[in-house]
Design an enzyme around this catalytic site. Structure first.
Site, short mmCIF file in Angstrom:
data_model
loop_
_atom_site.label_atom_id
_atom_site.label_comp_id
_atom_site.label_asym_id
_atom_site.label_seq_id
_atom_site.Cartn_x
_atom_site.Cartn_y
_atom_site.Cartn_z
N GLY A 226 34.64 32.07 49.47
CA GLY A 226 35.55 32.76 48.79
C GLY A 226 36.76 33.39 49.72
O GLY A 226 36.17 33.98 50.53
N ASP B 172 32.59 41.58 44.58
CA ASP B 172 32.14 41.96 43.38
C ASP B 172 30.66 41.16 42.91
O ASP B 172 30.27 41.67 41.96
CB ASP B 172 33.15 41.26 42.33
CG ASP B 172 34.63 42.03 42.17
OD1 ASP B 172 34.59 43.01 42.83
OD2 ASP B 172 35.34 41.58 41.51
N ALA C 167 38.67 46.06 45.18
CA ALA C 167 39.18 45.57 46.37
C ALA C 167 38.67 46.37 47.56
O ALA C 167 38.19 45.59 48.50
CB ALA C 167 40.41 45.25 46.32
N GLY D 246 38.83 35.44 48.64
CA GLY D 246 39.78 36.68 48.02
C GLY D 246 39.65 37.77 49.09
O GLY D 246 39.53 37.47 50.36
N PHE D 247 39.48 39.06 48.36
CA PHE D 247 39.78 40.15 49.22
C PHE D 247 38.49 40.33 50.39
O PHE D 247 38.75 40.61 51.47
CB PHE D 247 39.96 41.47 48.37
CG PHE D 247 40.83 41.58 47.39
CD1 PHE D 247 42.11 42.35 48.43
CD2 PHE D 247 41.18 41.30 46.32
CE1 PHE D 247 42.84 42.52 47.60
CE2 PHE D 247 42.24 41.57 45.71
CZ PHE D 247 43.27 42.23 46.37
N GLU E 259 47.60 49.07 31.96
CA GLU E 259 48.77 48.55 32.59
C GLU E 259 49.32 47.36 31.85
O GLU E 259 50.54 47.32 31.58
CB GLU E 259 48.44 47.94 34.30
CG GLU E 259 48.04 49.01 35.04
CD GLU E 259 47.60 48.55 36.48
OE1 GLU E 259 47.62 49.55 37.32
OE2 GLU E 259 47.35 47.51 36.79
C1 LIG Z 1 43.63 41.79 36.59
C2 LIG Z 1 42.73 42.52 37.87
C3 LIG Z 1 43.28 43.69 38.27
C4 LIG Z 1 42.63 44.18 39.25
N1 LIG Z 1 43.29 45.59 39.71
C5 LIG Z 1 42.69 46.24 40.76
C6 LIG Z 1 43.11 47.09 41.36
O1 LIG Z 1 44.35 47.65 41.06
N2 LIG Z 1 42.49 47.81 42.47
C7 LIG Z 1 41.36 47.23 43.10
O2 LIG Z 1 40.90 47.84 44.09
N3 LIG Z 1 41.04 46.11 42.33
C8 LIG Z 1 41.37 45.58 41.60
N4 LIG Z 1 40.88 44.42 40.76
C9 LIG Z 1 39.46 43.85 41.38
C10 LIG Z 1 39.65 43.42 42.44
O3 LIG Z 1 40.52 42.16 42.35
C11 LIG Z 1 38.15 42.65 42.85
O4 LIG Z 1 37.25 43.57 42.92
C12 LIG Z 1 38.33 42.05 44.18
O5 LIG Z 1 39.14 40.65 43.91
C13 LIG Z 1 36.89 41.56 44.63
O6 LIG Z 1 37.04 40.72 45.83
P1 LIG Z 1 35.98 39.60 45.97
O7 LIG Z 1 36.28 39.31 47.60
O8 LIG Z 1 34.64 40.08 46.07
O9 LIG Z 1 36.44 38.52 45.25
P2 LIG Z 1 37.97 37.85 44.65
O10 LIG Z 1 38.91 38.46 45.50
O11 LIG Z 1 37.77 37.75 43.31
O12 LIG Z 1 37.64 36.58 45.38
C14 LIG Z 1 36.70 35.70 45.14
C15 LIG Z 1 37.03 34.12 45.58
O13 LIG Z 1 36.00 33.20 45.44
C16 LIG Z 1 36.38 31.90 45.05
N5 LIG Z 1 35.51 31.20 44.46
C17 LIG Z 1 34.74 31.74 43.43
N6 LIG Z 1 33.48 30.96 42.95
C18 LIG Z 1 33.76 29.92 43.85
C19 LIG Z 1 33.31 28.63 44.07
N7 LIG Z 1 32.07 28.35 43.50
N8 LIG Z 1 33.60 27.78 44.98
C20 LIG Z 1 34.72 28.03 45.77
N9 LIG Z 1 35.36 29.23 45.71
C21 LIG Z 1 34.92 30.08 44.61
C22 LIG Z 1 37.71 32.24 44.23
O14 LIG Z 1 38.48 31.10 43.94
C23 LIG Z 1 38.21 33.58 45.03
O15 LIG Z 1 39.27 33.14 45.79
C24 LIG Z 1 41.65 43.77 39.81
C25 LIG Z 1 40.88 42.57 39.33
C26 LIG Z 1 41.53 41.96 38.15
C27 LIG Z 1 41.29 40.67 37.46
#
Ligand SMILES: Cc1cc2nc3c(=O)[nH]c(=O)nc-3n(C[C@H](O)[C@H](O)[C@H](O)COP(=O)(O)OP(=O)(O)OC[C@H]3O[C@@H](n4cnc5c(N)ncnc54)[C@H](O)[C@@H]3O)c2cc1C
Length: 418
Positions: A14, A303, A319, A16-17, A173
């Site tokens: 992942g 998440d 995030a 992501g954040f 939003e």
């Molecule tokens: C529309 C929207 C608005 C948001 N607004 C806010 C905000 O204003 N403020 C805030 O704090 N939070 C906000 N969030 C929440 C925030 O985006 C998440 O809490 C945050 O992204 C979680 O980070 P993470 O690293 O857990 O996962 P993510 O950032 O979702 O990253 C997960 C990554 O894992 C990858 N992945 C998943 N499964 C697999 C797999 N099987 N194989 C390979 N890769 C995989 C995905 O492609 C992705 O790149 C928002 C979310 C959404 C959807």
């Protein structure tokens, strides 16, 4: 001198954040890092709703992972979908083959949660990735084109009724942005359509919007949305959507051709392959050190992880939790593989922000709370600074300024990408 291959191998799933922050935090550690994601970019999800409402284009909120991490010598990026995690065997099954690890950080985030309502899953839009956002944008614009050609008034009204489900920041939003798109921009594009008839309806199953904010800011949000011609309905529990009409649990029906579902997220499906009993929303329970029970070399953050706060409530899926956990997981993974003591994670809540549209936002920052124009400026600044890459910041700033000054939306395109 130790060769690169002899170094302990940490795999992060992942970008992501959480995953990106963990990768960066390991830049100077004597380890070999492999970062895997099914996408070659890091996505700034908080601005997805602006892609969905034609304000900005997807590439402005997505940055190539290789570009972000190109100077990190101990890291390799692999574009691949991870299908299964074999924790005892210390390996991943991916569509690029098996990948072995000495330690693992899972940062796979979440997916839209429809709570088993199949008709919604089939016909409503989630808002979790670029495909969702461009799908919504194309659909919204198509509805205006079709309504412009539609002779039947009842069908036309259903085409011009936009339902957003979920009273959290994303729902608020999105509803505010659709209303502004309609009244400030599309009204000029469709002189033959009476855009006064357009309905934007925000449905919330409980009795309050923005539950993470103080009650007076929630109440203010309802007032501002009303001024922006968004109808807010509380205690409105949706049961289904057939593409033409929304059905409610109380039997009511609402003719509408568009439903945007911002009412739930659950952990990514990969978490179900771990063989570990999941908790609420499919999130996997972790120790305060972010390790999985029985597998001290496996960490889950963001998440996908379930960890309770000081009040025994699950930490929110936001995030800052993912990024702060990434720092602790990176430190602990080095402690497990090489040397050092384990740290426990304690969340420092930086506050919450939500915008309701032009010059309107609510903000809770520590003990302080703001609303209106000042909160909006804070929202603009914080989101702009969090975007990855100077080019993206500049492009988004130009788009925002253009929209603000000329009541325009730059990306009013019905098309597969851009
Ligand atoms: C529309 C929207 C608005 C948001 N607004 C806010 C905000 O204003 N403020 C805030 O704090 N939070 C906000 N969030 C929440 C925030 O985006 C998440 O809490 C945050 O992204 C979680 O980070 P993470 O690293 O857990 O996962 P993510 O950032 O979702 O990253 C997960 C990554 O894992 C990858 N992945 C998943 N499964 C697999 C797999 N099987 N194989 C390979 N890769 C995989 C995905 O492609 C992705 O790149 C928002 C979310 C959404 C959807």
């Amino acid at each position: 001198m130790e060769t690169k291959a002899a170094l302990p191998h940490i795999v992060i799933v992942g970008a992501g954040f959480g995953g990106l922050r963990a990768a960066r935090a390991l830049a100077n550690a004597p380890v070999r890092v492999t970062l895997i994601d099914r996408n070659n970019y890091h996505l700034f999800q908080p601005l997805l709703y602006q892609v969905a409402t034609a304000g900005i284009s997807p590439d402005e909120i997505a940055h190539p992972v290789r570009g972000i991490l190109r100077s990190q010598k101990n890291l390799e990026f692999i574009l691949s979908d991870v299908r299964k995690v074999d924790l005892p065997g210390k390996k991943l099954m991916t569509d690029a083959g098996e990948i072995a690890f000495d330690a693992l950080i899972l940062a796979v985030g979440g997916v839209t949660q429809f709570f088993g309502m199949e008709s919604l899953e089939r016909n409503a839009f989630g808002l979790k990735n670029i495909a969702d956002a461009t799908g919504i944008r194309n659909h919204l614009l198509t509805m205006f084109e079709l309504a412009n050609q539609e002779a039947d008034e009842t069908v036309r009204q259903a085409m011009l009724t936009f339902v957003v489900v979920g009273g959290g920041p994303t729902g608020v939003e999105t509803a505010g942005a659709i209303s502004e798109l309609t009244r400030l921009v599309l009204a000029k594009d469709y002189p033959n359509l009476n855009t006064q008839n357009v309905k934007v309806i925000l449905l919330e199953a409980f009795d309050r919007l923005l539950p993470a904010f103080p009650p007076d800011l929630s109440a203010n949000t309802v007032e501002v949305l009303k001024r922006k011609h968004v109808e807010v309905r509380f205690n409105a529990a949706v049961a289904g959507f057939n593409g033409k009409s929304v059905s409610f649990k109380n039997g009511e029906e609402l003719p509408a051709h568009t439903v945007i579902w911002a009412a739930g997220v659950k952990a990514a499906p990969l978490m179900a392959t771990l063989g570990v009993e999941p908790g609420s929303l499919g999130r996997v329970p972790v120790a305060p050190t972010l390790q999985l029970a029985d597998f001290p070399y496996a960490f889950v953050i963001g998440d996908a992880a379930l960890l309770m706060d000081a009040d025994s409530k699950p930490l929110p899926m936001v995030a800052p939790v993912a990024m702060q956990q990434a720092e602790v997981a990176a430190k602990n993974v080095v402690a497990v593989l090489i040397d050092g003591s384990l740290s426990e994670f304690h969340y420092k809540d930086p506050g919450s922000l939500a915008t309701i549209g032009r010059r309107q936002a609510v903000a809770r920052l520590g003990k302080f709370k703001f609303r209106g124009g000042f909160a909006w400026l804070v929202w603009l600044f914080v989101h702009l600074m969090q975007l990855v890459g100077f080019r993206n910041r500049l492009l988004v700033l130009i788009n925002w300024a253009w929209d603000y000054l000329f009541y325009d939306r730059a990306v009013r395109i019905i098309g597969p990408c851009s």
